[in-house]
Write a protein that holds these residues in place. Structure first.
Motif, PDB file in Angstrom:
ATOM      1  N   PHE A  41     -42.028   8.486  20.106  1.00 30.07           N
ATOM      2  CA  PHE A  41     -42.695   8.386  21.435  1.00 30.07           C
ATOM      3  C   PHE A  41     -43.310   7.117  21.939  1.00 30.07           C
ATOM      4  CE2 PHE A  41     -41.947  12.912  20.311  1.00 30.07           C
ATOM      5  CZ  PHE A  41     -41.199  13.208  21.525  1.00 30.07           C
ATOM      6  N   GLU A  42     -43.130   6.679  23.077  1.00 30.64           N
ATOM      7  CA  GLU A  42     -43.737   5.477  23.342  1.00 30.64           C
ATOM      8  C   GLU A  42     -45.164   5.868  23.889  1.00 30.64           C
ATOM      9  OE1 GLU A  42     -43.350   2.999  27.512  1.00 30.64           O
ATOM     10  OE2 GLU A  42     -41.390   3.121  26.616  1.00 30.64           O
ATOM     11  N   ALA A  43     -45.699   6.814  24.091  1.00 31.25           N
ATOM     12  CA  ALA A  43     -47.097   7.269  24.453  1.00 31.25           C
ATOM     13  C   ALA A  43     -47.871   7.077  23.314  1.00 31.25           C
ATOM     14  CB  ALA A  43     -47.134   8.579  25.085  1.00 31.25           C
ATOM     15  N   THR A  44     -47.541   7.101  22.099  1.00 32.37           N
ATOM     16  CA  THR A  44     -48.409   6.582  21.074  1.00 32.37           C
ATOM     17  C   THR A  44     -48.667   5.445  20.936  1.00 32.37           C
ATOM     18  OG1 THR A  44     -46.452   6.306  19.546  1.00 32.37           O
ATOM     19  CG2 THR A  44     -47.451   8.644  19.670  1.00 32.37           C
ATOM     20  N   MET A 103     -47.990  15.778  24.879  1.00 32.92           N
ATOM     21  CA  MET A 103     -47.400  16.291  26.184  1.00 32.92           C
ATOM     22  C   MET A 103     -48.328  15.718  27.583  1.00 32.92           C
ATOM     23  SD  MET A 103     -47.129  20.116  24.595  1.00 32.92           S
ATOM     24  CE  MET A 103     -47.116  20.987  26.450  1.00 32.92           C
ATOM     25  N   ARG A 104     -49.386  15.773  27.404  1.00 30.94           N
ATOM     26  CA  ARG A 104     -50.177  14.958  28.533  1.00 30.94           C
ATOM     27  C   ARG A 104     -49.877  13.702  28.530  1.00 30.94           C
ATOM     28  NH1 ARG A 104     -56.736  14.280  28.332  1.00 30.94           N
ATOM     29  NH2 ARG A 104     -56.984  13.244  30.441  1.00 30.94           N
ATOM     30  N   ALA A 105     -49.978  12.624  27.810  1.00 31.07           N
ATOM     31  CA  ALA A 105     -49.484  11.357  27.731  1.00 31.07           C
ATOM     32  C   ALA A 105     -48.152  11.032  28.048  1.00 31.07           C
ATOM     33  CB  ALA A 105     -49.795  10.679  26.623  1.00 31.07           C
ATOM     34  N   GLU A 106     -47.377  12.018  27.730  1.00 34.42           N
ATOM     35  CA  GLU A 106     -45.795  11.521  28.319  1.00 34.42           C
ATOM     36  C   GLU A 106     -45.474  12.204  29.845  1.00 34.42           C
ATOM     37  OE1 GLU A 106     -43.275   9.962  27.159  1.00 34.42           O
ATOM     38  OE2 GLU A 106     -43.978   9.480  25.071  1.00 34.42           O
ATOM     39  N   ALA A 107     -46.083  13.210  30.071  1.00 32.25           N
ATOM     40  CA  ALA A 107     -45.676  14.057  31.516  1.00 32.25           C
ATOM     41  C   ALA A 107     -46.753  14.255  32.447  1.00 32.25           C
ATOM     42  CB  ALA A 107     -44.746  14.974  30.992  1.00 32.25           C
ATOM     43  N   GLU A 108     -48.004  14.060  31.963  1.00 34.66           N
ATOM     44  CA  GLU A 108     -48.867  14.427  32.872  1.00 34.66           C
ATOM     45  C   GLU A 108     -48.694  14.512  34.544  1.00 34.66           C
ATOM     46  OE1 GLU A 108     -53.821  14.743  33.111  1.00 34.66           O
ATOM     47  OE2 GLU A 108     -52.928  12.812  32.947  1.00 34.66           O
ATOM     48  N   GLY A 109     -48.044  13.429  34.857  1.00 36.01           N
ATOM     49  CA  GLY A 109     -47.470  13.219  36.242  1.00 36.01           C
ATOM     50  C   GLY A 109     -46.665  14.306  36.608  1.00 36.01           C
ATOM     51  N   ASP A 110     -46.039  14.511  35.812  1.00 42.23           N
ATOM     52  CA  ASP A 110     -44.848  15.874  36.114  1.00 42.23           C
ATOM     53  C   ASP A 110     -45.617  17.161  36.308  1.00 42.23           C
ATOM     54  OD1 ASP A 110     -42.839  13.859  36.508  1.00 42.23           O
ATOM     55  OD2 ASP A 110     -41.988  14.290  34.994  1.00 42.23           O
ATOM     56  N   ARG A 118     -39.388  28.228  26.047  1.00 42.96           N
ATOM     57  CA  ARG A 118     -38.415  27.166  26.463  1.00 42.96           C
ATOM     58  C   ARG A 118     -38.209  27.359  27.844  1.00 42.96           C
ATOM     59  NH1 ARG A 118     -33.753  26.611  22.105  1.00 42.96           N
ATOM     60  NH2 ARG A 118     -34.845  26.904  20.196  1.00 42.96           N
ATOM     61  N   PHE A 119     -38.184  25.986  28.397  1.00 49.88           N
ATOM     62  CA  PHE A 119     -38.074  25.838  29.928  1.00 49.88           C
ATOM     63  C   PHE A 119     -36.790  24.825  30.209  1.00 49.88           C
ATOM     64  CE2 PHE A 119     -42.379  26.671  28.396  1.00 49.88           C
ATOM     65  CZ  PHE A 119     -42.632  27.555  29.467  1.00 49.88           C
ATOM     66  N   HIS A 120     -36.112  25.260  31.093  1.00 53.38           N
ATOM     67  CA  HIS A 120     -34.799  24.891  31.701  1.00 53.38           C
ATOM     68  C   HIS A 120     -35.218  23.543  32.367  1.00 53.38           C
ATOM     69  CE1 HIS A 120     -30.660  23.931  32.940  1.00 53.38           C
ATOM     70  NE2 HIS A 120     -31.033  23.886  34.092  1.00 53.38           N
ATOM     71  N   PRO A 121     -34.593  22.360  32.498  1.00 55.98           N
ATOM     72  CA  PRO A 121     -33.411  21.988  31.470  1.00 55.98           C
ATOM     73  C   PRO A 121     -33.919  21.685  30.118  1.00 55.98           C
ATOM     74  CG  PRO A 121     -34.033  20.232  33.022  1.00 55.98           C
ATOM     75  CD  PRO A 121     -35.045  20.972  33.303  1.00 55.98           C
ATOM     76  N   ALA A 122     -34.879  21.603  29.639  1.00 54.17           N
ATOM     77  CA  ALA A 122     -35.395  21.113  28.357  1.00 54.17           C
ATOM     78  C   ALA A 122     -35.315  22.268  27.265  1.00 54.17           C
ATOM     79  CB  ALA A 122     -36.689  20.689  28.387  1.00 54.17           C
ATOM     80  N   THR A 123     -34.522  23.284  27.521  1.00 52.63           N
ATOM     81  CA  THR A 123     -34.505  24.402  26.419  1.00 52.63           C
ATOM     82  C   THR A 123     -33.918  23.758  25.237  1.00 52.63           C
ATOM     83  OG1 THR A 123     -33.879  25.623  28.478  1.00 52.63           O
ATOM     84  CG2 THR A 123     -33.232  26.689  26.035  1.00 52.63           C
ATOM     85  N   ASN A 124     -33.096  22.958  25.153  1.00 50.44           N
ATOM     86  CA  ASN A 124     -32.399  22.592  23.842  1.00 50.44           C
ATOM     87  C   ASN A 124     -32.444  20.968  23.632  1.00 50.44           C
ATOM     88  OD1 ASN A 124     -30.320  24.771  25.234  1.00 50.44           O
ATOM     89  ND2 ASN A 124     -31.159  25.402  23.176  1.00 50.44           N
ATOM     90  N   THR A 125     -33.235  20.424  24.554  1.00 48.52           N
ATOM     91  CA  THR A 125     -33.376  19.033  24.358  1.00 48.52           C
ATOM     92  C   THR A 125     -33.898  18.270  23.003  1.00 48.52           C
ATOM     93  OG1 THR A 125     -35.239  18.924  25.629  1.00 48.52           O
ATOM     94  CG2 THR A 125     -33.202  19.029  27.044  1.00 48.52           C
ATOM     95  N   LEU A 126     -33.351  16.979  22.805  1.00 48.42           N
ATOM     96  CA  LEU A 126     -33.923  16.284  21.885  1.00 48.42           C
ATOM     97  C   LEU A 126     -34.271  14.745  22.429  1.00 48.42           C
ATOM     98  CD1 LEU A 126     -31.399  16.540  18.977  1.00 48.42           C
ATOM     99  CD2 LEU A 126     -33.768  17.759  19.360  1.00 48.42           C
ATOM    100  N   TRP A 127     -34.068  14.645  23.727  1.00 50.66           N
ATOM    101  CA  TRP A 127     -34.643  13.312  24.370  1.00 50.66           C
ATOM    102  C   TRP A 127     -34.740  13.618  25.775  1.00 50.66           C
ATOM    103  CZ3 TRP A 127     -29.981  13.779  21.498  1.00 50.66           C
ATOM    104  CH2 TRP A 127     -29.796  13.200  20.099  1.00 50.66           C
ATOM    105  N   PHE A 128     -35.885  12.694  26.168  1.00 53.73           N
ATOM    106  CA  PHE A 128     -35.992  12.643  27.741  1.00 53.73           C
ATOM    107  C   PHE A 128     -36.461  11.303  27.963  1.00 53.73           C
ATOM    108  CE2 PHE A 128     -39.756  13.762  25.868  1.00 53.73           C
ATOM    109  CZ  PHE A 128     -40.683  12.890  26.356  1.00 53.73           C
ATOM    110  N   PHE A 129     -36.178  10.663  29.311  1.00 52.92           N
ATOM    111  CA  PHE A 129     -36.785   9.625  29.678  1.00 52.92           C
ATOM    112  C   PHE A 129     -37.076   9.572  31.171  1.00 52.92           C
ATOM    113  CE2 PHE A 129     -32.427   8.199  30.386  1.00 52.92           C
ATOM    114  CZ  PHE A 129     -32.486   6.897  31.210  1.00 52.92           C
TER     115      PHE A 129
END
Length: 140
Positions: free
Chosen positions: A65-68, A18-25, A93-104
């Motif tokens: 995940f690319e972060a790995t 989670m940190r590696a993928e989205a700390e900036g968010d 769960r947090f919108h909009p990721a409530t039911n997601t399988l992908w993000f980029f």
């Protein structure tokens, strides 16, 4: 109560992801990445059949995940990130990721679909995509 099986090492692994993928968010962005990861474990559908653990989900190849592949991912988990990981493992769960399988993170606008799944929203730099209920009922 956990919505996916986990032990302390799994929690730390998810926290690092989670940190590696989205700390900036920020915290909310990290929580949404966590939602997506937990949904991949819960889903058993589409590209994530037989992904039954956090470790399998984090290191899935192809499709992981690319972060790995970056050094930042391999730093020790911080307590604040561990606390966030526990929240999504418990089912928050947090919108909009409530039911997601992908993000980029696109360079511009979010595309309408990604891997044939509809865009369900954007949070800061990340676009999120969820399967239909028919394609993956277990994430709903």
């Amino acid at each position: 109560m956990a919505v996916v099986p986990s032990n302390e090492e799994d929690v730390k692994l998810l926290a690092r992801l989670m940190r590696a993928e989205a700390e900036g968010d920020g915290k909310l962005g990290m929580l949404m990445v966590g939602n997506t990861g937990v949904n991949r474990v819960r889903g058993n559908c589409i590209d994530f059949k037989d992904i039954r653990s956090i470790r399998n989900m984090v290191y899935q190849s192809p499709g992981g995940f690319e972060a790995t592949q970056k050094g930042y991912f391999y730093q020790r988990a911080r307590q604040r990130d561990i606390d966030l990981a526990r929240r999504v493992i418990r089912g928050e769960r947090f919108h909009p990721a409530t039911n997601t399988l992908w993000f980029f993170m696109p360079e511009g606008d979010c595309p309408a679909t990604w891997f044939d799944q509809p865009n369900v929203g954007r949070y800061k730099s990340h676009c999120f995509f969820a399967p239909t209920r028919a394609d993956c009922p277990s994430v709903y």
